[in-house]
Write an enzyme that holds these catalytic residues in place. Sequence first.
Site, PDB file in Angstrom:
ATOM      1  N   ASP A 266      13.173 -66.400  86.646  1.00  8.42           N
ATOM      2  CA  ASP A 266      13.608 -66.156  88.251  1.00  8.42           C
ATOM      3  C   ASP A 266      12.926 -65.043  88.971  1.00  8.42           C
ATOM      4  OD1 ASP A 266      14.691 -66.658  90.977  1.00  8.42           O
ATOM      5  OD2 ASP A 266      16.696 -66.024  90.138  1.00  8.42           O
TER       6      ASP A 266
ATOM      7  N   TYR B  92      21.663 -66.355  80.386  1.00 11.64           N
ATOM      8  CA  TYR B  92      23.019 -67.018  80.503  1.00 11.64           C
ATOM      9  C   TYR B  92      23.481 -67.626  79.030  1.00 11.64           C
ATOM     10  CZ  TYR B  92      23.328 -67.214  85.747  1.00 11.64           C
ATOM     11  OH  TYR B  92      23.476 -67.140  86.889  1.00 11.64           O
TER      12      TYR B  92
HETATM   13  N1  AR6 Z   1       7.965 -68.891  82.077  1.00 11.88           N
HETATM   14  C1  AR6 Z   1       8.596 -69.711  81.465  1.00 11.88           C
HETATM   15  N2  AR6 Z   1       9.864 -69.361  80.938  1.00 11.88           N
HETATM   16  C2  AR6 Z   1      10.191 -68.086  81.064  1.00 11.88           C
HETATM   17  C3  AR6 Z   1       9.532 -67.111  82.028  1.00 11.88           C
HETATM   18  C4  AR6 Z   1       8.280 -67.667  82.592  1.00 11.88           C
HETATM   19  N3  AR6 Z   1       7.636 -66.847  83.351  1.00 11.88           N
HETATM   20  N4  AR6 Z   1      10.131 -66.159  81.833  1.00 11.88           N
HETATM   21  C5  AR6 Z   1      11.298 -66.182  81.217  1.00 11.88           C
HETATM   22  N5  AR6 Z   1      11.420 -67.573  80.535  1.00 11.88           N
HETATM   23  P1  AR6 Z   1      16.178 -66.967  82.040  1.00 11.88           P
HETATM   24  P2  AR6 Z   1      18.824 -68.246  82.495  1.00 11.88           P
HETATM   25  C6  AR6 Z   1      12.326 -68.214  79.675  1.00 11.88           C
HETATM   26  O1  AR6 Z   1      17.126 -65.508  81.492  1.00 11.88           O
HETATM   27  O2  AR6 Z   1      19.276 -68.059  81.080  1.00 11.88           O
HETATM   28  C7  AR6 Z   1      18.096 -64.578  86.087  1.00 11.88           C
HETATM   29  O3  AR6 Z   1      18.339 -63.268  86.239  1.00 11.88           O
HETATM   30  C8  AR6 Z   1      13.031 -67.413  78.847  1.00 11.88           C
HETATM   31  O4  AR6 Z   1      12.483 -66.778  78.025  1.00 11.88           O
HETATM   32  O5  AR6 Z   1      15.327 -66.853  82.951  1.00 11.88           O
HETATM   33  O6  AR6 Z   1      19.021 -69.779  82.947  1.00 11.88           O
HETATM   34  C9  AR6 Z   1      18.666 -65.594  87.115  1.00 11.88           C
HETATM   35  O7  AR6 Z   1      18.562 -65.039  88.286  1.00 11.88           O
HETATM   36  C10 AR6 Z   1      14.264 -68.143  78.505  1.00 11.88           C
HETATM   37  O8  AR6 Z   1      13.811 -69.061  77.415  1.00 11.88           O
HETATM   38  O9  AR6 Z   1      17.194 -67.872  82.718  1.00 11.88           O
HETATM   39  C11 AR6 Z   1      20.072 -65.695  86.754  1.00 11.88           C
HETATM   40  O10 AR6 Z   1      20.994 -64.966  87.024  1.00 11.88           O
HETATM   41  C12 AR6 Z   1      14.289 -69.274  79.661  1.00 11.88           C
HETATM   42  O11 AR6 Z   1      13.030 -68.842  80.516  1.00 11.88           O
HETATM   43  C13 AR6 Z   1      19.918 -65.832  85.095  1.00 11.88           C
HETATM   44  O12 AR6 Z   1      19.020 -65.078  84.707  1.00 11.88           O
HETATM   45  C14 AR6 Z   1      15.428 -69.241  80.780  1.00 11.88           C
HETATM   46  O13 AR6 Z   1      15.859 -67.662  80.699  1.00 11.88           O
HETATM   47  C15 AR6 Z   1      19.811 -67.336  84.672  1.00 11.88           C
HETATM   48  O14 AR6 Z   1      19.797 -67.222  83.165  1.00 11.88           O
END
Ligand code: AR6
Length: 179
Positions: free
Chosen positions: A41, A127
């Site tokens: 995000d 999450y």
């Molecule tokens: N490109 C692709 N994947 C990514 C990137 C990127 N640039 N950066 C991180 N990931 P998360 P959630 C991966 O925490 O669990 C936020 O604060 C990461 O390694 O981004 O759905 C939001 O505002 C992991 O595998 O999302 C919400 O409050 C995946 O993306 C909350 O976190 C998801 O990790 C959502 O949590």
Amino acid sequence: MTTHTVNGVTLLLKQGNIVNVQVDAIVNAANAGLAGGGGVDGAIHRAAGPTVMQECRQIGRCPTGSAVATGAGNLPARYIFHAVGPIYQNQGDEPQLLAGAYQACLNLAEHHQIHSIAFPSISTGAYGYPLHLAAPIALQTVITHLQRPTSLQQVHFILFDQRTLQAYQKALQQLLTNG
Ligand code: AR6
């Protein structure tokens, strides 16, 4: 990288940073307040610039298990689909909510008649959704959707680290073997 064809549509599993992917729609792993945050995000909002957050503020909220569309600001895409996955608390409704977040993006893709979409691994970062449980839900939801007529020609899963890529590769293999 892994590629697989489902009903003529290319499914790609790839390690990378989703902000660099050239597709019609990039999916964000957002929160229900569309308030921005860390992880993917944060990366998407930083790269897209302030217009996307302005659109998010106007929309207001997005229920868990659903998604909303905005423009893509400075990103090389037409849309960002902000999907809200569940916080994993082992309460029982997480699988439906996670599948719902993916399905809502696929529905938005059909609504906008787009050809390509890139998903991150929703809910498996902050999450806390266990990867080995989330990966088959993500892939099964997409594969089932692609079995019907669709505007999509390419579906990318852009997985940030090798551990996540490997979990999705393993889940895809198991789904293809077990049907
Ligand atoms: N490109 C692709 N994947 C990514 C990137 C990127 N640039 N950066 C991180 N990931 P998360 P959630 C991966 O925490 O669990 C936020 O604060 C990461 O390694 O981004 O759905 C939001 O505002 C992991 O595998 O999302 C919400 O409050 C995946 O993306 C909350 O976190 C998801 O990790 C959502 O949590």
